[in-house]
Design a protein around this motif. Structure first.
Motif, mmCIF file in Angstrom:
data_model
loop_
_atom_site.group_PDB
_atom_site.id
_atom_site.type_symbol
_atom_site.label_atom_id
_atom_site.label_comp_id
_atom_site.label_asym_id
_atom_site.label_seq_id
_atom_site.Cartn_x
_atom_site.Cartn_y
_atom_site.Cartn_z
ATOM 1 N N ASN A 176 60.012 37.608 -24.268
ATOM 2 C CA ASN A 176 61.028 37.130 -23.342
ATOM 3 C C ASN A 176 62.432 37.577 -23.734
ATOM 4 O OD1 ASN A 176 62.240 35.535 -21.205
ATOM 5 N ND2 ASN A 176 60.385 34.316 -21.270
ATOM 6 N N ASN A 186 58.756 30.970 -27.113
ATOM 7 C CA ASN A 186 59.261 32.317 -27.386
ATOM 8 C C ASN A 186 59.695 32.451 -28.841
ATOM 9 O OD1 ASN A 186 60.925 32.241 -24.174
ATOM 10 N ND2 ASN A 186 58.851 32.848 -24.657
ATOM 11 N N GLN A 211 56.971 39.513 -15.042
ATOM 12 C CA GLN A 211 56.153 38.342 -15.375
ATOM 13 C C GLN A 211 56.872 37.405 -16.333
ATOM 14 O OE1 GLN A 211 52.597 40.193 -16.896
ATOM 15 N NE2 GLN A 211 51.655 40.404 -14.864
ATOM 16 N N GLN A 212 57.552 37.975 -17.323
ATOM 17 C CA GLN A 212 58.312 37.165 -18.264
ATOM 18 C C GLN A 212 59.419 36.390 -17.551
ATOM 19 O OE1 GLN A 212 57.883 36.908 -21.861
ATOM 20 N NE2 GLN A 212 55.919 37.694 -21.168
ATOM 21 N N HIS A 213 60.100 37.073 -16.629
ATOM 22 C CA HIS A 213 61.185 36.445 -15.867
ATOM 23 C C HIS A 213 60.648 35.304 -15.001
ATOM 24 C CE1 HIS A 213 64.948 36.058 -13.730
ATOM 25 N NE2 HIS A 213 64.366 36.344 -12.570
ATOM 26 N N LYS A 214 59.545 35.544 -14.339
ATOM 27 C CA LYS A 214 58.945 34.524 -13.479
ATOM 28 C C LYS A 214 58.507 33.314 -14.297
ATOM 29 C CE LYS A 214 55.251 33.896 -10.049
ATOM 30 N NZ LYS A 214 54.120 34.556 -9.342
ATOM 31 N N GLN A 215 57.901 33.565 -15.449
ATOM 32 C CA GLN A 215 57.462 32.475 -16.320
ATOM 33 C C GLN A 215 58.637 31.634 -16.786
ATOM 34 O OE1 GLN A 215 55.592 33.781 -19.928
ATOM 35 N NE2 GLN A 215 55.259 31.713 -20.704
ATOM 36 N N LEU A 216 59.741 32.298 -17.116
ATOM 37 C CA LEU A 216 60.934 31.579 -17.575
ATOM 38 C C LEU A 216 61.481 30.681 -16.481
ATOM 39 C CD1 LEU A 216 63.078 31.116 -19.758
ATOM 40 C CD2 LEU A 216 64.297 33.120 -18.877
ATOM 41 N N GLN A 260 59.932 29.344 -14.019
ATOM 42 C CA GLN A 260 59.017 28.238 -13.758
ATOM 43 C C GLN A 260 59.014 27.202 -14.873
ATOM 44 O OE1 GLN A 260 55.321 30.342 -13.221
ATOM 45 N NE2 GLN A 260 55.694 30.772 -11.048
ATOM 46 N N SER A 261 59.418 27.600 -16.074
ATOM 47 C CA SER A 261 59.319 26.716 -17.240
ATOM 48 C C SER A 261 60.587 25.930 -17.515
ATOM 49 C CB SER A 261 58.952 27.530 -18.490
ATOM 50 O OG SER A 261 57.763 28.256 -18.292
#
Length: 390
Positions: free
Chosen positions: A156, A167, A261-266, A268-269
């Motif tokens: 990330n 992370n 994908q990393q950006h989307k996960q961040l 959402q979290s």
């Protein structure tokens, strides 16, 4: 009696002193208004240093009979290093995460029978111990000449407050604890051969690169461990070197899907309040800046590979190697310039952000409106005073 290469090195020091002295004189005389000429002077000094060190380096040690263990050979520096060492005649033990993946198959297809592929996740102690047993079985009574700690990960990106605890733990688990596990496990073999430990680190472990707190913290821990190890292993005859590369296209750096994908996960979290304070547009800009930086990275890995070979075969390897253009100058500025200037240089070099976090933008707008309101009130009060005087 001095070695043949000592005298030219002292000549280099004299010449470098003249250049640096002239640069510092310019700084004092112009109050830091001559940044471009200064950079040119220091760049020339760094080039002179590299040229003199290359010319005055003693002959390298022979390759014959030497075995080297390299981690993280699926791609990037590790894969290129394994190929180069194999081509030079080393016996190479190369670790990969997946023996059936493209990187492993390419090594099997292009390298000699002197290269042994091992499936190792360095965060898994059982796999590390099995790799040690397999290596011992191949080496027999011989020791291990070199360990190249290359495996690493950048999980990330983003401001320290926005980076998830997972992370931080992910970076520490691979970059620090994984490397620590491999190094401790193979040290008896390295001491037996009075060999070399070469660790690929990052300038982010020494300097506060924006938006790389998790990665930088893990590399800082790794740097300190490596520096400590260097002192402790000196009596054993084991040389320890750290390589600090500039920006290169390795691993997931140019994988657009990975960063998305990393950006989307961040997003959402994050807690809703934190996302509101920073703003999705602020975080999107950070992602786009990282992707732009990755696109501009150097695809030619040869300077780093050449430095790894040098650290393995030089009779007197350096404690630290700067691999790639601009790294020596960056460290010079970081060490000798005032913090305010070195910090500004780092920000301009790496992350040229234009957006502020959303909460700060709102606050700035509120302060601006408040200032305009106060100015209007002051004007009205002044007019009233004039009327009273009349």
């Amino acid at each position: 009696m001095m070695d043949d290469y000592t005298l030219p090195f002292w000549i280099y020091l004299v010449v470098l002193s003249v250049f640096v002295g002239g640069a510092m004189k310019k700084i004092l005389a112009s109050h830091l208004t001559t940044a471009p000429p200064l950079v040119a002077w220091l760049g020339l000094a760094c080039c002179l240093y590299s040229a003199v060190r290359t010319r005055t380096s003693p002959a390298t040690l022979p390759v014959r009979g030497k075995a080297v263990f390299v981690t993280g050979c699926d791609s990037g520096f590790g894969k290129a290093t394994a190929k180069q060492l194999d081509a030079m005649g080393f016996e190479v033990f190369a670790t990969v995460l997946d023996l059936s993946a493209d990187g492993a198959r390419d090594l099997q297809r292009t390298c000699s029978t002197h290269l042994t592929l091992l499936q190792v996740d360095i965060t898994q102690p059982q796999q590390v111990q099995q790799a040690l047993l397999d290596t011992k079985a191949k080496l027999g009574p011989r020791g291990l000449w070199g360990l190249v700690n290359n495996a690493g990960v950048c999980v990330n990106f983003g401001d320290a407050e926005l980076s998830l605890m997972s992370n931080y733990r992910g970076c520490m688990e691979v970059n620090f604890f994984g490397t620590l596990s491999i190094t401790k496990s193979f040290l008896p073999l390295l001491r037996q051969a009075r060999g070399r430990i070469v660790t690929i680190s990052s300038p982010a472990g020494d300097q506060p690169f924006p938006c790389l707190a998790a990665y930088g913290a893990s590399k800082a821990a790794l740097n300190l461990f490596t520096d400590t190890l260097r002192h402790e292993l000196e009596p054993w005859g084991v040389h320890v070197s750290t390589i600090l590369p500039s920006s290169y296209k390795t691993g997931q750096a140019s994988n657009h899907t990975y960063w998305e994908q990393q950006h989307k996960q961040l997003l959402q979290s994050l807690a809703p309040a934190l996302l509101e304070d920073y703003g999705e547009d602020y975080m999107t800009e950070t992602k786009e800046l990282f992707q732009s930086h990755a696109r501009q990275a150097n695809p030619d890995l040869s300077p780093v590979i050449h430095t790894i070979v040098q650290a393995l075969l030089s009779p007197q390897p350096q404690a630290r190697y700067f691999a790639g253009p601009g790294i020596g100058l960056m460290y010079f500025i970081h060490r000798y310039f005032p913090f305010s200037l070195s910090n500004r240089f780092l920000q301009k070099l790496f992350m040229k952000k234009k957006l502020m976090p959303r909460a700060l933008r709102k606050q700035s707008g509120f302060d601006l409106n408040l200032g305009l309101h106060n100015n209007n009130n002051n004007t009205d009060n002044a007019e009233e005073e004039k009327l009273k005087q009349l």
